[in-house]
Scaffold this motif. Structure first.
Motif, PDB file in Angstrom:
ATOM      1  N   GLY A  79       0.814  -1.204   0.000  1.00  0.00           N
ATOM      2  CA  GLY A  79       0.000   0.000   0.000  1.00  0.00           C
ATOM      3  C   GLY A  79       0.851   1.258   0.000  1.00  0.00           C
ATOM      4  N   TRP A  80       0.293   2.317  -0.565  1.00  0.00           N
ATOM      5  CA  TRP A  80       0.970   3.629  -0.633  1.00  0.00           C
ATOM      6  C   TRP A  80      -0.096   4.709  -0.644  1.00  0.00           C
ATOM      7  CZ3 TRP A  80       0.387   7.621  -4.108  1.00  0.00           C
ATOM      8  CH2 TRP A  80       1.362   8.627  -4.096  1.00  0.00           C
ATOM      9  N   ASN A  81       0.155   5.795   0.092  1.00  0.00           N
ATOM     10  CA  ASN A  81      -0.642   7.010  -0.094  1.00  0.00           C
ATOM     11  C   ASN A  81       0.290   8.208  -0.193  1.00  0.00           C
ATOM     12  OD1 ASN A  81      -0.278   8.282   2.560  1.00  0.00           O
ATOM     13  ND2 ASN A  81      -1.616   6.669   3.360  1.00  0.00           N
ATOM     14  N   GLU A  82      -0.251   9.351  -0.591  1.00  0.00           N
ATOM     15  CA  GLU A  82       0.619  10.469  -0.981  1.00  0.00           C
ATOM     16  C   GLU A  82       1.387  11.087   0.173  1.00  0.00           C
ATOM     17  OE1 GLU A  82      -0.778  14.088  -0.509  1.00  0.00           O
ATOM     18  OE2 GLU A  82      -1.836  12.982   1.020  1.00  0.00           O
ATOM     19  N   GLY A  83       0.978  10.929   1.407  1.00  0.00           N
ATOM     20  CA  GLY A  83       1.794  11.296   2.551  1.00  0.00           C
ATOM     21  C   GLY A  83       2.055  12.770   2.751  1.00  0.00           C
ATOM     22  N   GLU A  84       1.445  13.642   1.944  1.00  0.00           N
ATOM     23  CA  GLU A  84       1.636  15.081   2.101  1.00  0.00           C
ATOM     24  C   GLU A  84       0.623  15.677   3.080  1.00  0.00           C
ATOM     25  OE1 GLU A  84       4.195  16.630   0.583  1.00  0.00           O
ATOM     26  OE2 GLU A  84       4.746  14.638  -0.164  1.00  0.00           O
ATOM     27  N   HIS A  85      -0.551  15.073   3.153  1.00  0.00           N
ATOM     28  CA  HIS A  85      -1.604  15.544   4.060  1.00  0.00           C
ATOM     29  C   HIS A  85      -1.732  14.601   5.243  1.00  0.00           C
ATOM     30  CE1 HIS A  85      -2.617  17.509   0.204  1.00  0.00           C
ATOM     31  NE2 HIS A  85      -2.974  18.518   0.992  1.00  0.00           N
ATOM     32  N   GLU A  86      -2.286  15.108   6.308  1.00  0.00           N
ATOM     33  CA  GLU A  86      -2.290  14.376   7.566  1.00  0.00           C
ATOM     34  C   GLU A  86      -3.047  13.055   7.476  1.00  0.00           C
ATOM     35  OE1 GLU A  86      -4.746  15.869  10.850  1.00  0.00           O
ATOM     36  OE2 GLU A  86      -5.543  17.376   9.471  1.00  0.00           O
ATOM     37  N   SER A  87      -2.537  12.052   8.195  1.00  0.00           N
ATOM     38  CA  SER A  87      -3.286  10.824   8.401  1.00  0.00           C
ATOM     39  C   SER A  87      -4.553  11.200   9.153  1.00  0.00           C
ATOM     40  CB  SER A  87      -2.450   9.832   9.202  1.00  0.00           C
ATOM     41  OG  SER A  87      -1.238   9.535   8.530  1.00  0.00           O
ATOM     42  N   TYR A  88      -5.709  10.727   8.669  1.00  0.00           N
ATOM     43  CA  TYR A  88      -6.943  11.350   9.108  1.00  0.00           C
ATOM     44  C   TYR A  88      -7.929  10.410   9.796  1.00  0.00           C
ATOM     45  CZ  TYR A  88     -10.233  15.281   8.857  1.00  0.00           C
ATOM     46  OH  TYR A  88     -11.053  16.332   9.166  1.00  0.00           O
ATOM     47  N   ALA A  89      -8.040   9.181   9.320  1.00  0.00           N
ATOM     48  CA  ALA A  89      -9.116   8.336   9.822  1.00  0.00           C
ATOM     49  C   ALA A  89      -8.668   6.971  10.335  1.00  0.00           C
ATOM     50  CB  ALA A  89     -10.183   8.134   8.732  1.00  0.00           C
ATOM     51  N   TYR A  90      -7.541   6.452   9.858  1.00  0.00           N
ATOM     52  CA  TYR A  90      -7.163   5.104  10.293  1.00  0.00           C
ATOM     53  C   TYR A  90      -5.886   5.116  11.125  1.00  0.00           C
ATOM     54  CZ  TYR A  90      -6.556   0.062  10.268  1.00  0.00           C
ATOM     55  OH  TYR A  90      -6.392  -1.246  10.664  1.00  0.00           O
ATOM     56  N   THR A  91      -4.728   5.179  10.485  1.00  0.00           N
ATOM     57  CA  THR A  91      -3.484   5.211  11.231  1.00  0.00           C
ATOM     58  C   THR A  91      -2.418   5.957  10.435  1.00  0.00           C
ATOM     59  OG1 THR A  91      -1.898   3.868  12.492  1.00  0.00           O
ATOM     60  CG2 THR A  91      -2.618   3.001  10.358  1.00  0.00           C
ATOM     61  N   GLU A  92      -1.263   6.204  11.057  1.00  0.00           N
ATOM     62  CA  GLU A  92      -0.218   7.032  10.443  1.00  0.00           C
ATOM     63  C   GLU A  92       0.781   6.159   9.691  1.00  0.00           C
ATOM     64  OE1 GLU A  92       1.228  10.541  12.401  1.00  0.00           O
ATOM     65  OE2 GLU A  92      -0.140  10.234  14.090  1.00  0.00           O
ATOM     66  N   VAL A  93       0.395   5.754   8.482  1.00  0.00           N
ATOM     67  CA  VAL A  93       1.233   4.947   7.604  1.00  0.00           C
ATOM     68  C   VAL A  93       1.099   5.501   6.193  1.00  0.00           C
ATOM     69  CG1 VAL A  93       1.712   2.649   6.673  1.00  0.00           C
ATOM     70  CG2 VAL A  93       0.907   2.879   9.027  1.00  0.00           C
ATOM     71  N   ASP A  94       2.236   5.711   5.517  1.00  0.00           N
ATOM     72  CA  ASP A  94       2.227   6.206   4.139  1.00  0.00           C
ATOM     73  C   ASP A  94       2.730   5.169   3.141  1.00  0.00           C
ATOM     74  OD1 ASP A  94       1.351   8.687   5.111  1.00  0.00           O
ATOM     75  OD2 ASP A  94       3.416   9.358   5.438  1.00  0.00           O
ATOM     76  N   GLN A  95       3.483   4.177   3.603  1.00  0.00           N
ATOM     77  CA  GLN A  95       3.888   3.038   2.766  1.00  0.00           C
ATOM     78  C   GLN A  95       3.825   1.782   3.622  1.00  0.00           C
ATOM     79  OE1 GLN A  95       7.413   4.865   3.067  1.00  0.00           O
ATOM     80  NE2 GLN A  95       6.379   6.683   2.279  1.00  0.00           N
ATOM     81  N   THR A  96       3.393   0.690   3.043  1.00  0.00           N
ATOM     82  CA  THR A  96       3.344  -0.567   3.794  1.00  0.00           C
ATOM     83  C   THR A  96       3.550  -1.742   2.858  1.00  0.00           C
ATOM     84  OG1 THR A  96       2.056  -1.831   5.435  1.00  0.00           O
ATOM     85  CG2 THR A  96       0.847  -0.943   3.566  1.00  0.00           C
ATOM     86  N   ALA A  97       4.132  -2.806   3.389  1.00  0.00           N
ATOM     87  CA  ALA A  97       4.270  -4.073   2.672  1.00  0.00           C
ATOM     88  C   ALA A  97       4.218  -5.186   3.696  1.00  0.00           C
ATOM     89  CB  ALA A  97       5.573  -4.126   1.883  1.00  0.00           C
ATOM     90  N   GLN A  98       3.508  -6.264   3.369  1.00  0.00           N
ATOM     91  CA  GLN A  98       3.428  -7.386   4.289  1.00  0.00           C
ATOM     92  C   GLN A  98       3.429  -8.694   3.524  1.00  0.00           C
ATOM     93  OE1 GLN A  98      -0.878  -8.611   5.660  1.00  0.00           O
ATOM     94  NE2 GLN A  98      -0.724  -6.392   5.941  1.00  0.00           N
TER      95      GLN A  98
END
Length: 501
Positions: free
Chosen positions: A382-401
């Protein structure tokens, strides 16, 4: 989305969703009485569960089926506590999920307002859900679920992007009274004559469905009930418990503090693929309980494509591709840093901005592949743009599992579950700078930051003790908690008791 995450959770048939508060205990010696009771419950459950007898198979539980999956009626269903009603049009079921966790003291040369407490502590949570459904016609159903959550999470559910308990609600000021978690209309629109029998679940109370169809849902629900599902890593009742294992941490799905939103969803299903689109309301503030009804300013679009194909040994693998776009009153990390450096704020403050609509978007991929009847592998990116605040779930901008899930058929305990997973979470450079300068998010804030990816290993074993009783043991190790190399690692042990009825 618990998870929001509640999920899912609680993640699953009450998935994912619910999310997170907390209680502290300063030493190992002051761990709660509930913790010790769980230990005895698990030991007794193990004794009762060996060996498993056919007499323990009273009825099928549909809680092990996803909200967005089509499963044929099983001849070997998951046991539950009591028989479900035989009334054709009515669905009634429930679940109880009790989780107790503890971590020993860990290295912490400093801490900030949103740090995980370094002293040894324990905490316990509960989530109780009553699922009801009424099939009004052959193609229309009304679903209503009532939930009650309570207890606490480690460290007030602060200090970890991948928090360890998906069933904790993050706002301790919320009422403890039962509430309506889901209330929705489910409409089927057939697009062909071919039909197939399917298992009923709390999210779909039909006995059969057209192979080609549209499904429409409208009302209150969790987006994590239907998006980013994975058969091996979604369910905090019987599987993993970490937020960023059961959901992609980058999926900042629209939800209030408990993990729910008001919205509409449209799905198209064909034989080997499906696509779903949902529009939901965003919270007024980050992690807020109140949703913003001004859809011109705040809303969320979500779309997911799902593909099924037989691959290894004729086992059917699944690939899901997700995209989301959130519109909300979100702060900008760089703007917060610039205001701090200009002397406008005493530290970077992500909430110090006028009311405005900003856009946050992201993407995800989710794969699961059975290898045989008792083992499968899975993964997420997963990836999100990371420029704006984490808003509803958790503070992650890149993830791999990547992980593996098992059932107990190989050792003659077919209703047991086990799994192991590794997940690595990261944040954008500007998000790192914001935290390093003393900024605080709704979950993280050590006062400073020596950045490193937050890497997590989780494993669990869920026993089938008797009928619908499932005690479980779990272990999580979090390296660089809150992305901080100066703190941790943190080792978290878990005891869980899940009851299906």
């Amino acid at each position: 989305m618990d998870s929001k995450s509640a999920r899912r959770n609680n993640t699953f048939q009450a998935r994912s969703l619910l999310l997170k508060t907390s209680m502290r205990s300063p030493t190992y010696g002051t761990r709660s009485l509930l913790w010790r009771r769980f230990a005895w419950t698990c030991l007794v459950g193990f004794a009762l569960g060996v060996p498993e007898a056919p007499a323990q198979d009273p009825v099928a539980s549909q809680q092990d089926s996803p909200g967005n999956a089509e499963t044929a009626p099983s001849s070997d269903p998951l046991p539950i506590m009591f028989s479900h009603s035989e009334m054709d049009r009515l669905w009634l079921s429930g679940q109880v999920n009790i989780i107790s966790q503890w971590h020993p003291a860990f290295r912490s040369p400093y801490q900030g307002p949103n740090s995980l407490t370094p002293e040894a502590q324990d905490a316990s949570s509960r989530a109780l859900t009553l699922f009801t459904g009424l099939r009004l016609t052959a193609t229309t159903a009304l679903l209503c679920d009532v939930q009650e959550t309570g207890g606490h999470g480690l460290g007030e559910a602060l200090g970890l992007a991948g928090f360890t308990n998906l069933d904790v609600v993050r706002n301790p000021t919320l009422s403890k009274a039962p509430y309506i978690a889901r209330l929705m209309i489910h409409q089927i629109i057939p697009l062909g004559r071919a039909k197939k029998p399917v298992e009923q679940t709390p999210f779909s109370v039909f006995h059969e469905l057209p192979e080609r169809r549209l499904e429409v849902r409208f009302g209150k629900f969790s987006l994590a009930d239907f998006f980013d599902f994975n058969s091996y890593g979604t369910d905090s009742n019987l599987q993993f418990m970490n937020w960023t294992v059961d959901n992609a941490g980058t999926y900042d799905y629209a939800a209030d503090t408990r993990g729910y939103t008001f919205g509409a969803m449209l799905e198209y299903h064909d034989r080997w693929w499906a696509v779903r689109f949902a529009e939901g309301l965003m919270p007024k503030v980050a992690n807020g309980i109140n949703l913003d009804a001004d859809v011109a300013r705040a809303r969320a679009e979500n779309i997911e494509f799902e593909f099924h194909r037989e691959t290894i040994r004729h086992q059917q693998g699944v690939l899901r591709l997700l995209a989301f776009v959130n519109h909300a009153n979100m702060g900008d990390y760089q703007q917060a840093i610039d205001n701090f450096r200009a002397g406008l704020t005493p530290k970077p403050e992500i909430t110090a901005h006028p009311l405005e609509s900003a856009i946050k978007y992201g993407f995800g991929a989710n794969v699961e592949q059975p290898l045989n009847e008792w083992m499968g592998v899975f993964g997420r990116w997963g990836w999100n743009e990371g420029e704006h605040e984490s808003y509803a779930y958790t503070e992650v901008d890149q993830t791999a599992q990547i992980g593996a899930g098992f059932n107990g058929r190989a050792w003659h305990r077919k209703w047991d579950r086990a799994g192991v997973v590794f997940v690595s979470n990261g944040i954008s450079r500007v998000h790192q700078d914001y935290l390093a300068l003393g900024g605080v998010g709704f979950l993280l804030g050590d006062g400073r930051l020596n950045y490193g990816r937050e890497n997590i290993i989780e494993t669990y074993y869920t026993l089938h003790a008797w009928r619908g009783i499932y005690p479980a043991f779990g272990l999580q190790q979090i390296n660089n908690p809150g992305y901080n190399r100066d703190r941790g690692p943190v080792l978290v042990t878990t005891l869980r008791l899940h009851i299906e009825f």
